[in-house]
Design a protein around this motif. Sequence first.
Motif, PDB file in Angstrom:
ATOM      1  N   MET A   1     -14.806 -16.897  72.131  1.00  0.00           N
ATOM      2  CA  MET A   1     -14.065 -15.977  71.273  1.00  0.00           C
ATOM      3  C   MET A   1     -14.860 -15.821  69.972  1.00  0.00           C
ATOM      4  N   ASN A   2     -15.528 -14.701  69.837  1.00  0.00           N
ATOM      5  CA  ASN A   2     -16.392 -14.469  68.692  1.00  0.00           C
ATOM      6  C   ASN A   2     -15.669 -13.642  67.631  1.00  0.00           C
ATOM      7  N   ARG A   3     -14.720 -14.255  66.967  1.00  0.00           N
ATOM      8  CA  ARG A   3     -13.910 -13.588  65.939  1.00  0.00           C
ATOM      9  C   ARG A   3     -14.189 -14.208  64.577  1.00  0.00           C
ATOM     10  N   THR A   4     -13.922 -13.433  63.524  1.00  0.00           N
ATOM     11  CA  THR A   4     -14.129 -13.922  62.163  1.00  0.00           C
ATOM     12  C   THR A   4     -12.778 -14.153  61.499  1.00  0.00           C
ATOM     13  N   ILE A   5     -12.603 -15.362  60.981  1.00  0.00           N
ATOM     14  CA  ILE A   5     -11.355 -15.769  60.342  1.00  0.00           C
ATOM     15  C   ILE A   5     -11.613 -15.978  58.854  1.00  0.00           C
ATOM     16  N   LEU A   6     -10.817 -15.322  58.017  1.00  0.00           N
ATOM     17  CA  LEU A   6     -10.862 -15.530  56.576  1.00  0.00           C
ATOM     18  C   LEU A   6      -9.870 -16.637  56.242  1.00  0.00           C
ATOM     19  N   ILE A   7     -10.376 -17.737  55.711  1.00  0.00           N
ATOM     20  CA  ILE A   7      -9.547 -18.883  55.339  1.00  0.00           C
ATOM     21  C   ILE A   7      -9.401 -18.874  53.826  1.00  0.00           C
ATOM     22  N   VAL A   8      -8.156 -18.728  53.356  1.00  0.00           N
ATOM     23  CA  VAL A   8      -7.889 -18.642  51.924  1.00  0.00           C
ATOM     24  C   VAL A   8      -6.993 -19.804  51.517  1.00  0.00           C
ATOM     25  N   ASP A   9      -7.581 -20.742  50.788  1.00  0.00           N
ATOM     26  CA  ASP A   9      -6.830 -21.914  50.334  1.00  0.00           C
ATOM     27  C   ASP A   9      -7.539 -22.470  49.115  1.00  0.00           C
ATOM     28  N   ASP A  10      -6.790 -22.853  48.096  1.00  0.00           N
ATOM     29  CA  ASP A  10      -7.415 -23.387  46.885  1.00  0.00           C
ATOM     30  C   ASP A  10      -7.860 -24.834  47.055  1.00  0.00           C
ATOM     31  N   GLU A  11      -7.472 -25.491  48.133  1.00  0.00           N
ATOM     32  CA  GLU A  11      -7.901 -26.863  48.396  1.00  0.00           C
ATOM     33  C   GLU A  11      -9.148 -26.836  49.279  1.00  0.00           C
ATOM     34  N   GLU A  12     -10.269 -27.246  48.708  1.00  0.00           N
ATOM     35  CA  GLU A  12     -11.532 -27.215  49.447  1.00  0.00           C
ATOM     36  C   GLU A  12     -11.456 -28.027  50.738  1.00  0.00           C
ATOM     37  N   ARG A  13     -10.808 -29.182  50.681  1.00  0.00           N
ATOM     38  CA  ARG A  13     -10.682 -30.043  51.863  1.00  0.00           C
ATOM     39  C   ARG A  13     -10.007 -29.299  53.015  1.00  0.00           C
ATOM     40  N   MET A  14      -8.964 -28.545  52.698  1.00  0.00           N
ATOM     41  CA  MET A  14      -8.252 -27.770  53.731  1.00  0.00           C
ATOM     42  C   MET A  14      -9.148 -26.670  54.301  1.00  0.00           C
ATOM     43  N   ARG A  15      -9.854 -25.954  53.427  1.00  0.00           N
ATOM     44  CA  ARG A  15     -10.760 -24.895  53.888  1.00  0.00           C
ATOM     45  C   ARG A  15     -11.805 -25.451  54.848  1.00  0.00           C
ATOM     46  N   LEU A  16     -12.417 -26.559  54.453  1.00  0.00           N
ATOM     47  CA  LEU A  16     -13.487 -27.131  55.267  1.00  0.00           C
ATOM     48  C   LEU A  16     -12.976 -27.702  56.583  1.00  0.00           C
ATOM     49  N   LEU A  17     -11.785 -28.298  56.561  1.00  0.00           N
ATOM     50  CA  LEU A  17     -11.186 -28.830  57.780  1.00  0.00           C
ATOM     51  C   LEU A  17     -10.882 -27.696  58.768  1.00  0.00           C
ATOM     52  N   MET A  18     -10.239 -26.625  58.270  1.00  0.00           N
ATOM     53  CA  MET A  18      -9.935 -25.480  59.139  1.00  0.00           C
ATOM     54  C   MET A  18     -11.223 -24.858  59.669  1.00  0.00           C
ATOM     55  N   GLU A  19     -12.218 -24.744  58.789  1.00  0.00           N
ATOM     56  CA  GLU A  19     -13.497 -24.162  59.204  1.00  0.00           C
ATOM     57  C   GLU A  19     -14.117 -24.971  60.340  1.00  0.00           C
ATOM     58  N   ALA A  20     -14.128 -26.290  60.231  1.00  0.00           N
ATOM     59  CA  ALA A  20     -14.730 -27.143  61.262  1.00  0.00           C
ATOM     60  C   ALA A  20     -14.053 -26.935  62.614  1.00  0.00           C
ATOM     61  N   TYR A  21     -12.727 -26.884  62.617  1.00  0.00           N
ATOM     62  CA  TYR A  21     -11.991 -26.699  63.875  1.00  0.00           C
ATOM     63  C   TYR A  21     -12.239 -25.311  64.468  1.00  0.00           C
TER      64      TYR A  21
END
Length: 130
Positions: A1-21
Amino acid sequence: MNRTILIVDDEERMRLLMEAYLKKEGMKTVLAENGKDALDKFGKHEVDLVVLDIMMPLMDGWTVCRKLREISNVPIIMLRSRAEDEDQLLGFQLGTDSYVTKPVSPSILVARIKALLKRAYSDEENGEKN
Protein backbone atom coordinates in the motif's frame (compact mmCIF):
# COMPACT_ATOMS: atom_id res chain seq x y z
CA MET A 1 0.00 0.00 0.00
CA ASN A 2 1.91 3.00 -1.30
CA ARG A 3 -0.02 5.84 0.35
CA THR A 4 1.15 9.05 2.00
CA ILE A 5 -0.03 9.82 5.52
CA LEU A 6 0.27 13.28 7.08
CA ILE A 7 0.90 12.85 10.81
CA VAL A 8 0.11 15.99 12.81
CA ASP A 9 1.01 15.91 16.49
CA ASP A 10 2.93 18.32 18.70
CA GLU A 11 4.57 15.40 20.54
CA GLU A 12 7.65 14.33 18.58
CA ARG A 13 7.64 10.89 20.23
CA MET A 14 4.10 10.24 18.94
CA ARG A 15 4.96 11.42 15.42
CA LEU A 16 8.02 9.19 15.23
CA LEU A 17 6.23 6.17 16.69
CA MET A 18 3.35 6.47 14.20
CA GLU A 19 5.83 7.04 11.38
CA ALA A 20 7.78 3.86 12.25
CA TYR A 21 4.63 1.71 12.23
CA LEU A 22 3.34 3.19 8.97
CA LYS A 23 6.68 2.83 7.19
CA LYS A 24 6.76 -0.82 8.27
CA GLU A 25 3.47 -1.19 6.35
CA GLY A 26 5.01 0.37 3.24
CA MET A 27 3.43 3.80 3.62
CA LYS A 28 5.11 7.15 3.17
CA THR A 29 4.78 9.79 5.86
CA VAL A 30 4.88 13.55 6.13
CA LEU A 31 5.30 14.91 9.66
CA ALA A 32 3.92 18.18 11.06
CA GLU A 33 4.32 19.50 14.60
CA ASN A 34 1.44 21.99 14.63
CA GLY A 35 -1.62 23.04 12.67
CA LYS A 36 0.05 25.73 10.58
CA ASP A 37 2.82 23.32 9.63
CA ALA A 38 0.18 20.72 8.72
CA LEU A 39 -1.67 23.01 6.32
CA ASP A 40 1.59 24.08 4.71
CA LYS A 41 2.72 20.48 4.19
CA PHE A 42 -0.73 19.41 3.00
CA GLY A 43 -0.41 22.00 0.23
CA LYS A 44 3.05 20.77 -0.78
CA HIS A 45 2.51 17.00 -0.70
CA GLU A 46 -0.01 14.64 -2.19
CA VAL A 47 -1.57 13.33 1.02
CA ASP A 48 -3.94 10.34 1.11
CA LEU A 49 -4.94 10.51 4.80
CA VAL A 50 -4.37 12.82 7.77
CA VAL A 51 -3.84 11.72 11.38
CA LEU A 52 -4.62 14.91 13.30
CA ASP A 53 -4.09 15.67 16.97
CA ILE A 54 -6.53 18.21 18.42
CA MET A 55 -4.55 19.99 21.13
CA MET A 56 -1.59 21.72 19.45
CA PRO A 57 0.10 25.11 19.55
CA LEU A 58 -0.37 27.80 16.86
CA MET A 59 -3.51 26.18 15.40
CA ASP A 60 -5.59 23.42 16.96
CA GLY A 61 -6.83 20.32 15.20
CA TRP A 62 -10.44 21.59 15.05
CA THR A 63 -9.32 24.55 12.94
CA VAL A 64 -7.09 22.40 10.75
CA CYS A 65 -9.94 19.96 10.14
CA ARG A 66 -12.28 22.80 9.20
CA LYS A 67 -9.71 24.28 6.78
CA LEU A 68 -8.93 20.90 5.21
CA ARG A 69 -12.63 20.27 4.61
CA GLU A 70 -12.85 23.57 2.71
CA ILE A 71 -10.37 22.26 0.15
CA SER A 72 -10.35 18.45 0.33
CA ASN A 73 -12.24 15.26 1.15
CA VAL A 74 -9.07 13.52 2.34
CA PRO A 75 -9.82 10.99 5.11
CA ILE A 76 -9.05 12.40 8.58
CA ILE A 77 -8.49 10.52 11.83
CA MET A 78 -8.60 12.82 14.84
CA LEU A 79 -6.58 12.05 17.98
CA ARG A 80 -7.59 13.31 21.39
CA SER A 81 -6.56 12.52 24.94
CA ARG A 82 -10.15 13.04 26.13
CA ALA A 83 -13.11 10.92 25.10
CA GLU A 84 -16.06 13.22 25.88
CA ASP A 85 -19.07 12.81 23.61
CA GLU A 86 -19.11 16.54 22.84
CA ASP A 87 -15.56 16.41 21.45
CA GLN A 88 -16.34 13.40 19.29
CA LEU A 89 -19.56 14.99 18.02
CA LEU A 90 -17.74 18.19 17.11
CA GLY A 91 -15.11 16.17 15.25
CA PHE A 92 -17.75 14.39 13.20
CA GLN A 93 -19.62 17.64 12.54
CA LEU A 94 -16.39 19.15 11.19
CA GLY A 95 -15.93 16.21 8.85
CA THR A 96 -13.55 13.80 10.54
CA ASP A 97 -13.85 10.18 9.44
CA SER A 98 -12.67 8.55 12.64
CA TYR A 99 -11.95 9.60 16.21
CA VAL A 100 -9.29 7.89 18.34
CA THR A 101 -8.63 8.45 22.03
CA LYS A 102 -5.01 8.54 23.21
CA PRO A 103 -3.19 6.56 24.27
CA VAL A 104 -3.80 4.35 21.26
CA SER A 105 -2.04 1.17 20.26
CA PRO A 106 -0.01 1.92 17.13
CA SER A 107 -1.16 -1.40 15.66
CA ILE A 108 -4.82 -0.44 16.12
CA LEU A 109 -4.19 3.00 14.61
CA VAL A 110 -2.51 1.42 11.57
CA ALA A 111 -5.47 -0.97 11.17
CA ARG A 112 -7.88 2.01 11.22
CA ILE A 113 -5.73 3.85 8.68
CA LYS A 114 -5.64 0.84 6.36
CA ALA A 115 -9.41 0.35 6.63
CA LEU A 116 -10.11 4.03 5.85
CA LEU A 117 -7.68 4.02 2.92
CA LYS A 118 -9.24 0.88 1.50
CA ARG A 119 -12.71 2.43 1.64
CA ALA A 120 -11.64 5.83 0.37
CA TYR A 121 -9.55 4.62 -2.56
CA SER A 122 -11.08 1.26 -3.51
CA ASP A 123 -12.14 2.56 -6.96
CA GLU A 124 -8.58 3.72 -7.73
CA GLU A 125 -7.15 0.37 -6.76
CA ASN A 126 -9.64 -1.32 -9.08
CA GLY A 127 -8.37 0.76 -12.02
CA GLU A 128 -10.81 3.68 -11.73
CA LYS A 129 -9.89 7.22 -10.70
CA ASN A 130 -12.02 9.17 -8.19
